[in-house]
Structures are given as C-alpha cells and as structure tokens.
Design a protein around this motif. Sequence first.
Motif, PDB file in Angstrom:
ATOM      1  N   THR A   7      47.202  38.117  35.495  1.00 21.72           N
ATOM      2  CA  THR A   7      46.049  38.233  36.389  1.00 21.72           C
ATOM      3  C   THR A   7      46.376  39.300  37.420  1.00 21.72           C
ATOM      4  O   THR A   7      47.410  39.226  38.086  1.00 21.72           O
ATOM      5  CB  THR A   7      45.751  36.903  37.096  1.00 21.72           C
ATOM      6  OG1 THR A   7      45.441  35.903  36.122  1.00 21.72           O
ATOM      7  CG2 THR A   7      44.573  37.053  38.057  1.00 21.72           C
ATOM      8  N   GLU A 255      39.421  40.434  40.494  1.00 16.93           N
ATOM      9  CA  GLU A 255      40.456  39.924  39.583  1.00 16.93           C
ATOM     10  C   GLU A 255      40.225  40.452  38.175  1.00 16.93           C
ATOM     11  O   GLU A 255      39.097  40.441  37.682  1.00 16.93           O
ATOM     12  CB  GLU A 255      40.466  38.398  39.535  1.00 16.93           C
ATOM     13  CG  GLU A 255      41.160  37.726  40.693  1.00 16.93           C
ATOM     14  CD  GLU A 255      41.355  36.235  40.457  1.00 16.93           C
ATOM     15  OE1 GLU A 255      41.068  35.752  39.337  1.00 16.93           O
ATOM     16  OE2 GLU A 255      41.777  35.548  41.398  1.00 16.93           O
ATOM     17  N   HIS A 257      41.914  40.213  34.108  1.00  9.62           N
ATOM     18  CA  HIS A 257      42.793  39.415  33.242  1.00  9.62           C
ATOM     19  C   HIS A 257      43.178  40.256  32.042  1.00  9.62           C
ATOM     20  O   HIS A 257      42.333  40.779  31.330  1.00  9.62           O
ATOM     21  CB  HIS A 257      42.083  38.118  32.835  1.00  9.62           C
ATOM     22  CG  HIS A 257      41.726  37.256  34.002  1.00  9.62           C
ATOM     23  ND1 HIS A 257      42.621  36.409  34.593  1.00  9.62           N
ATOM     24  CD2 HIS A 257      40.569  37.163  34.727  1.00  9.62           C
ATOM     25  CE1 HIS A 257      42.049  35.792  35.620  1.00  9.62           C
ATOM     26  NE2 HIS A 257      40.792  36.242  35.713  1.00  9.62           N
TER      27      HIS A 257
END
Length: 258
Positions: A7, A255, A257
Amino acid sequence: MNTPPLTITFLGTGTSSGVPMIACECAVCTSKNEKDTRLRSSIMVQSPSTTIVVDTTPDFRYQMLREKVKRLDAVLFTHPHKDHIAGLDDVRAFNYFQEQAMEVYANPMTIDALMREFAYAFADKKYPGVPNIELNTIGLEAFSVGNIPIVPLQVWHLKMPVFAFRFGDFTYITDANRIDESEKEKIWGSKIVVVNALRKEKHISHYSLDEAIALVQELQVPEAYFTHISHQLGRHDEIENILPEGMHLAYDGLELHV
C-alpha cells in the motif's frame, strides 16, 4: 526476494513551499478543493508487516498523525534538501514507543547533511530525549527493509544526484529533471510510476508537466501519478481533466495498492 502486496500512501504532494503558499492569494492557493492543499512531498510504503517512509518533510509529524501511523520501521532519503529532511527529529516518538533506533538509509551526501542539521542526535554526549537514529549508507545496490525489497535509482536534480526508489512494480521519482539511460532501464516494467511535475513552465531542476508526461510515455508505464506540485501548475481538477489516459495528479492522502 518476492515483493509482497504494498500500500502506497501519498503523505504530501507539494513542492518546497507547500500549497497554499504563505501570503499567496492565487486561484490555487485560495481553492476550497482539499486536493489543492498539498503538504511537502513524501510517501509511505507498507506491506502487511513493514512500514517505510520516503523523506521526512517539515510536515512529517502531522503526516504521521493524519495517517494514524503506530509503527515505522525505516526512513529512506532521496536527497538532503530541507523540504525532504526537516522533520527527522520527530522520529523520537517512534523511538519511545518502539524502544529502538530508527533505521535511516541515504547516500553519503545526505548522511553528511543529516549529521550537520541534527548534530545533537549524533553527539558523543546526547541530551536526554534526542532522536535515536541508526544511519545506513546506501548506493545503487538493491537492499531490503523487512520484507520489502528496494532498488535505488540515481536521477538528477540539475547537478545534484538524487535517489529514486523502485518497490516491486512501483517506482517513485521526485526532484528530478534528468535520468541517465542506464537508470531508466531499472524503471522498465513498472506498473505504476510517480514523477515530479512542478509546473507547466520549464524549470531548472524539476520536470515540467509536459516533460513528466513525455517521460512516462517513453518508459511505457501504464499508470502514472504526478507529485511535487507547485501552485503554479493550476487547480487539481483542471489539470486532471487534460492529462493523457492512465496519468493523474497525486493528492495528499491518496492510497495506491500494488
């Protein structure tokens, strides 16, 4: 070593003055859009068991509080400019709760700067409560922190060598305006790249927006985010709407991923 799921959190996406800039009343600095408020540039890289921060900006304390970070395993530094190192003192809190030194990784030039700027932390006789820092000198050889493998790349900030870092399929480049062909080879195959894009106009030591776009297209990375943004670039939503497919402006708190 295989890279675990990661992350990536953008702790800050602004240039050295931040956005809004002190005393400025331009359309960007007075924007009500939260994405136009940018702390100094930094990212946090997390696996299920390891947390790393790249650069400790003057906003580091607030960035850690905002993201509710309870543990930090290491700090990587890109270069010794003040907007990238000024917050290092605040690792003291992690020293206290983790009961261990903070591992710091940087090139010799940056380590020299840290020892000057934070001399009290490296004195023979330390005042109680100063940061406890373990300095690790790195070059261009790959290394690991916890279960996260890291590949350093050298990029150029005018004449200053700056580290970029590749974490698996993710590459982070800040404060650059030139990359040697041999170092570009290390970026090929990345699924996501982050590149600094200071403003639309050409700059002496940072990529402009057009230059950053051209770099991403040259490297054929399918997804890109631009960071280290000044108020001169324009409002977030306006620039986002004109970017090529797969390219975006990063914003504080975003964020990813990988």
